[in-house]
Each structure stands twice: as C-alpha cells, then as structure tokens.
Scaffold this active site. Structure first.
Site, PDB file in Angstrom:
ATOM      1  N   ARG A   9      20.207 -81.743 -38.402  1.00 48.25           N
ATOM      2  CA  ARG A   9      21.420 -80.989 -38.037  1.00 48.25           C
ATOM      3  C   ARG A   9      21.953 -80.221 -39.256  1.00 48.25           C
ATOM      4  NH1 ARG A   9      26.475 -79.983 -39.641  1.00 48.25           N
ATOM      5  NH2 ARG A   9      26.813 -82.176 -40.120  1.00 48.25           N
ATOM      6  N   ASP A  10      22.593 -80.905 -40.188  1.00 47.99           N
ATOM      7  CA  ASP A  10      23.186 -80.209 -41.338  1.00 47.99           C
ATOM      8  C   ASP A  10      22.096 -79.492 -42.133  1.00 47.99           C
ATOM      9  OD1 ASP A  10      25.030 -79.385 -43.238  1.00 47.99           O
ATOM     10  OD2 ASP A  10      25.956 -81.357 -43.442  1.00 47.99           O
ATOM     11  N   HIS A 201      30.312 -88.293 -46.335  1.00 48.79           N
ATOM     12  CA  HIS A 201      29.363 -87.168 -46.205  1.00 48.79           C
ATOM     13  C   HIS A 201      29.567 -86.257 -47.418  1.00 48.79           C
ATOM     14  CE1 HIS A 201      27.334 -83.999 -43.597  1.00 48.79           C
ATOM     15  NE2 HIS A 201      27.969 -83.217 -44.439  1.00 48.79           N
ATOM     16  N   HIS A 203      28.087 -83.333 -50.226  1.00 52.98           N
ATOM     17  CA  HIS A 203      27.132 -82.273 -50.583  1.00 52.98           C
ATOM     18  C   HIS A 203      26.978 -82.257 -52.099  1.00 52.98           C
ATOM     19  CE1 HIS A 203      26.309 -80.054 -46.792  1.00 52.98           C
ATOM     20  NE2 HIS A 203      27.302 -80.828 -46.393  1.00 52.98           N
ATOM     21  N   CYS A 234      27.012 -75.629 -45.027  1.00 56.48           N
ATOM     22  CA  CYS A 234      27.856 -75.117 -43.948  1.00 56.48           C
ATOM     23  C   CYS A 234      27.722 -73.605 -43.882  1.00 56.48           C
ATOM     24  CB  CYS A 234      29.315 -75.494 -44.200  1.00 56.48           C
ATOM     25  SG  CYS A 234      30.433 -74.752 -42.999  1.00 56.48           S
ATOM     26  N   ASN A 243      23.083 -81.111 -48.629  1.00 56.51           N
ATOM     27  CA  ASN A 243      23.605 -82.476 -48.591  1.00 56.51           C
ATOM     28  C   ASN A 243      23.044 -83.242 -49.780  1.00 56.51           C
ATOM     29  OD1 ASN A 243      23.217 -81.711 -45.460  1.00 56.51           O
ATOM     30  ND2 ASN A 243      24.866 -83.187 -45.697  1.00 56.51           N
TER      31      ASN A 243
HETATM   32  N1  COA Z   1      28.306 -74.784 -26.821  1.00 53.39           N
HETATM   33  C1  COA Z   1      27.804 -73.633 -26.311  1.00 53.39           C
HETATM   34  N2  COA Z   1      28.559 -72.580 -25.984  1.00 53.39           N
HETATM   35  C2  COA Z   1      29.877 -72.696 -26.194  1.00 53.39           C
HETATM   36  C3  COA Z   1      30.462 -73.847 -26.716  1.00 53.39           C
HETATM   37  C4  COA Z   1      29.619 -74.920 -27.043  1.00 53.39           C
HETATM   38  N3  COA Z   1      30.097 -76.055 -27.553  1.00 53.39           N
HETATM   39  N4  COA Z   1      31.785 -73.668 -26.798  1.00 53.39           N
HETATM   40  C5  COA Z   1      32.031 -72.439 -26.344  1.00 53.39           C
HETATM   41  N5  COA Z   1      30.888 -71.833 -25.969  1.00 53.39           N
HETATM   42  C6  COA Z   1      30.703 -70.494 -25.411  1.00 53.39           C
HETATM   43  C7  COA Z   1      31.666 -70.214 -24.273  1.00 53.39           C
HETATM   44  O1  COA Z   1      31.120 -70.664 -23.072  1.00 53.39           O
HETATM   45  C8  COA Z   1      31.763 -68.726 -24.330  1.00 53.39           C
HETATM   46  O2  COA Z   1      30.605 -68.158 -23.775  1.00 53.39           O
HETATM   47  P1  COA Z   1      30.628 -66.739 -23.011  1.00 53.39           P
HETATM   48  O3  COA Z   1      31.046 -65.740 -24.037  1.00 53.39           O
HETATM   49  O4  COA Z   1      29.223 -66.586 -22.553  1.00 53.39           O
HETATM   50  O5  COA Z   1      31.628 -66.922 -21.930  1.00 53.39           O
HETATM   51  C9  COA Z   1      31.719 -68.421 -25.812  1.00 53.39           C
HETATM   52  O6  COA Z   1      31.057 -69.542 -26.411  1.00 53.39           O
HETATM   53  C10 COA Z   1      33.108 -68.259 -26.417  1.00 53.39           C
HETATM   54  O7  COA Z   1      33.896 -69.397 -26.089  1.00 53.39           O
HETATM   55  P2  COA Z   1      35.212 -69.800 -26.910  1.00 53.39           P
HETATM   56  O8  COA Z   1      35.751 -71.047 -26.322  1.00 53.39           O
HETATM   57  O9  COA Z   1      36.115 -68.592 -27.001  1.00 53.39           O
HETATM   58  O10 COA Z   1      34.615 -70.190 -28.296  1.00 53.39           O
HETATM   59  P3  COA Z   1      34.678 -69.439 -29.692  1.00 53.39           P
HETATM   60  O11 COA Z   1      33.859 -68.202 -29.652  1.00 53.39           O
HETATM   61  O12 COA Z   1      36.092 -69.355 -30.161  1.00 53.39           O
HETATM   62  O13 COA Z   1      33.899 -70.511 -30.577  1.00 53.39           O
HETATM   63  C11 COA Z   1      33.306 -72.747 -31.152  1.00 53.39           C
HETATM   64  C12 COA Z   1      34.431 -71.809 -30.776  1.00 53.39           C
HETATM   65  C13 COA Z   1      33.935 -74.053 -31.611  1.00 53.39           C
HETATM   66  C14 COA Z   1      32.428 -72.974 -29.944  1.00 53.39           C
HETATM   67  C15 COA Z   1      32.453 -72.101 -32.316  1.00 53.39           C
HETATM   68  O14 COA Z   1      33.306 -71.675 -33.337  1.00 53.39           O
HETATM   69  C16 COA Z   1      31.445 -73.062 -32.864  1.00 53.39           C
HETATM   70  O15 COA Z   1      30.459 -73.374 -32.199  1.00 53.39           O
HETATM   71  N6  COA Z   1      31.636 -73.549 -34.088  1.00 53.39           N
HETATM   72  C17 COA Z   1      30.742 -74.532 -34.703  1.00 53.39           C
HETATM   73  C18 COA Z   1      30.379 -74.112 -36.094  1.00 53.39           C
HETATM   74  C19 COA Z   1      29.471 -75.135 -36.751  1.00 53.39           C
HETATM   75  O16 COA Z   1      28.604 -75.718 -36.145  1.00 53.39           O
HETATM   76  N7  COA Z   1      29.672 -75.342 -38.060  1.00 53.39           N
HETATM   77  C20 COA Z   1      28.887 -76.225 -38.842  1.00 53.39           C
HETATM   78  C21 COA Z   1      29.058 -77.654 -38.540  1.00 53.39           C
HETATM   79  S1  COA Z   1      30.630 -78.307 -38.948  1.00 53.39           S
HETATM   80 ZN    ZN Z   2      27.728 -81.115 -44.327  1.00 53.74          ZN
END
Ligand code: COA
Ligand code: ZN
Length: 302
Positions: A9-10, A201, A203, A234, A243
C-alpha cells in the site's frame, strides 16, 4: 515487536509506473508466505487521487489468504469502506490528518469532516466481521503547517476511541519526528490506550526512522509499520520518501535480541526482488549490506 508490512500500500501508492496487478498479488502472497501477521494490502481511495492502487479490489480478490495474516485496507471515507468490505478486507484503516491543511490536500476535506465519515462507517460495520484501526496522519508534523500540538493529536486519538475504533496508528507521514517527541507522544498515548492497540508509522525521510522506532519501543510501543526495501511515500506531500525499511528494522531487532517472528534471510531475498518490480533502486540498506553476521572473504594483500 510486531511489524505490519505496508509495502503493497504505502510502498506502491506513489510509484510513477503502474505495477501490474498480478505482480502486486505475487508480492502480497510472498509477504504472507514470509510469515507477516499483518499486511496493508491496498487502499480503497479515489482512483483519480491514487491511480497506482486503482486495482485494490482485484488485488484482494487474487491474493491467497493465509490463516494468521490479517489483510488490511486503507479507507478514506464511507465509499472506501463499502468497497473494502465488498472486497473482503479483514481490517479497515481509516485515515485522517491532524493537520487541517494536509487533510484538505490528501482527502479534500477537513479532518472534522473525515472523522464524521468515520462515525458513519463505524455504524455500518457494527456486527460485520471486520476489525477497525484509525490513523492520525501528520501526528509528528505537517509539511505545510509545521509542528502539530500534542494536545490536538491526543484529542484525535480520544475521538477515535469514542467511536469504538479498535486500533490507533500515529503516523509520521513525512518523516518529521524526532526521538524525544516520539517518546513523549507515545507515553501520553499509552496512558489512554494499551500497547497492543497502538501502532507507530514512521518514514525515513530525514534518516531518523529507526531512532524513532527505538524511542517509541523504549516508551512502551510494540507495533510498527514498515515497508520492504523502504519503499513508500505520500503522494500529497512534497518530497515525501519511503517508510522505514522492514529488513533494516528486522536486522536491528534481531541484533538487539527483540523477537519479531520473521526470518531476516527471507526478507532480504524478497527485498532484492523489488528493484525489478518497481524499476528502480530502493533505499533499504540491509538488503545491500547483507546480515551483520554475513562474513566477507579477507582481501588478498599483494
Ligand atoms: N473510492 C473510489 N471512488 C471514490 C471514493 C473511494 N473511496 N470516494 C469517492 N469516490 C469517487 C466518487 O464516487 C466520485 O466519483 P464520480 O466523479 O465518478 O461521481 C468522485 O470520487 C468524487 O467524489 P468526492 O466524494 O467528491 O471525493 P473527492 O474527489 O473530494 O475525493 C477522496 C475525496 C477522499 C475520495 C480522495 O481525496 C482520496 O481518495 N484521497 C486519498 C488519498 C490517499 O490515498 N493518500 C495517501 C494515503 S493517506
Ligand atoms: Zn506513510
């Protein structure tokens, strides 16, 4: 000491070149065969935010489930939890930063909004066969805001506990922690949570990763995330790097007589296959240097 392996994952989330789904599955299978009791397998996040892990469901569907290995999925919001449960994750790891700015960059919302989502998730997983963990990201500092008040971190941990979340991770998302700070924060956290429920956790961004592990260990912490080869970083924090490295940590623990229940030779062999998987060198040191007890031939003197 318990090491949770987070390379799939990370480690892979910010790789520029997509690692094929079959290769991810082979990596997770090799890690569970190596005896890890906990592996963070993937994240159910937006595929637009983290394209490298857009195949999370396929990876969960393809891996061999070894009894005794808990397969964890990172989850940012209720939609992610729904997907992780459908994919058969054993545990969900909910992530919110203590830093407002980092959470907005990483999750597109305030930390409070993230945690409101966690409350909804906890309602839906009640009765389901899934365990829960929640991470306080940027707990030791934020690359945008700088230092974070320990009181704020502890308040977030308390909020997680109020929601009946079982495990808590304090994450040094961009390698800003120092051993003194770690010792203090771990002591404060262990006053409200047993060591069996706390994970650290770290890094190794600034070369202090294992020093932070040792400080946390001496303060009573026993569970640590690490990534084979020191992969990781990240994607929403400039300059973020790997990490702490699993086999480097395993080597240190072995030399100190701290049991980890993993075979260092097997970890080194597995780590040596990573450059081929990701197409570049990885930062871990022990896979390069060998075990401390590996003997070298005496150089011939002319
Ligand atoms: N998995 C898949 N798709 C997702 C989702 C999820 N968990 N959450 C939201 N979506 C989709 C929605 O269905 C929507 O799709 P559409 O445009 O086809 O309708 C789109 O994403 C936007 O949804 P929204 O709720 O407005 O989300 P956002 O664009 O504001 O994104 C997160 C919010 C949290 C989903 C996004 O910022 C994210 O995935 N962040 C994780 C970052 C990460 O992994 N960082 C490293 C680890 S800490
Ligand atoms: Zn990390």
């Amino acid at each position: 000491m318990l090491i949770q392996e987070v390379a799939p994952r990370d480690g892979l989330q910010s790789e520029a070149a997509f690692v094929a789904t079959a290769d991810k599955i082979a990596l997770v299978d090799a890690l569970s065969a190596a005896g890890f009791s906990r592996i963070e397998v993937s994240s159910f996040v937006s595929p637009r935010a983290v394209p490298a892990l857009r195949d999370a469901a396929e990876v969960f569907a393809g891996i061999r489930r070894r009894p005794g290995t808990v397969c964890v999925a990172l989850v940012p919001n209720p939609k992610g939890a729904e997907r992780a449960l459908a994919a058969g994750a054993d545990e969900i790891n909910l992530v919110a930063s203590v830093s407002e700015t980092h959470n907005r960059a990483n999750m597109g919302m305030s930390p409070a909004a993230s945690i409101e989502g966690f409350a909804r998730i906890m309602e839906t997983v009640r009765g389901a066969r899934v365990s829960t963990n929640a991470t306080v990201a940027t707990a030791f500092g934020c690359p945008f805001e700088g230092g974070q008040a320990a009181d704020k971190v502890i308040a977030q941990v308390e909020r997680y506990l109020d929601l009946s979340i079982e495990g808590v991770t304090l994450a040094d998302t961009t390698g800003m922690a120092n051993p003194r700070q770690v010792e203090r924060l771990v002591r404060r956290t262990l006053a409200i949570l047993p060591a069996s429920r706390l994970t650290l956790h770290f890094h190794n961004t600034r070369g202090v990763g294992l020093a932070n592990v040792l400080a946390a260990y001496q303060a009573g912490a026993r569970r640590f995330d690490a990534a084979l080869g020191g992969l990781g970083g990240c994607p929403f924090a400039p300059g973020a790097t790997g990490n702490i490295c699993t086999e480097d940590l395993a080597s240190m623990a072995d030399e100190m007589g701290i049991a980890i229940g993993l075979d260092l030779g097997a970890l080194i062999a597995l780590s040596r296959s990573l450059p081929q998987l990701v197409g570049h060198d990885v930062p871990g040191q022990v896979a390069r240097a060998g075990r401390p007890c590996d003997l070298h031939p005496v150089p011939k003197v002319a």
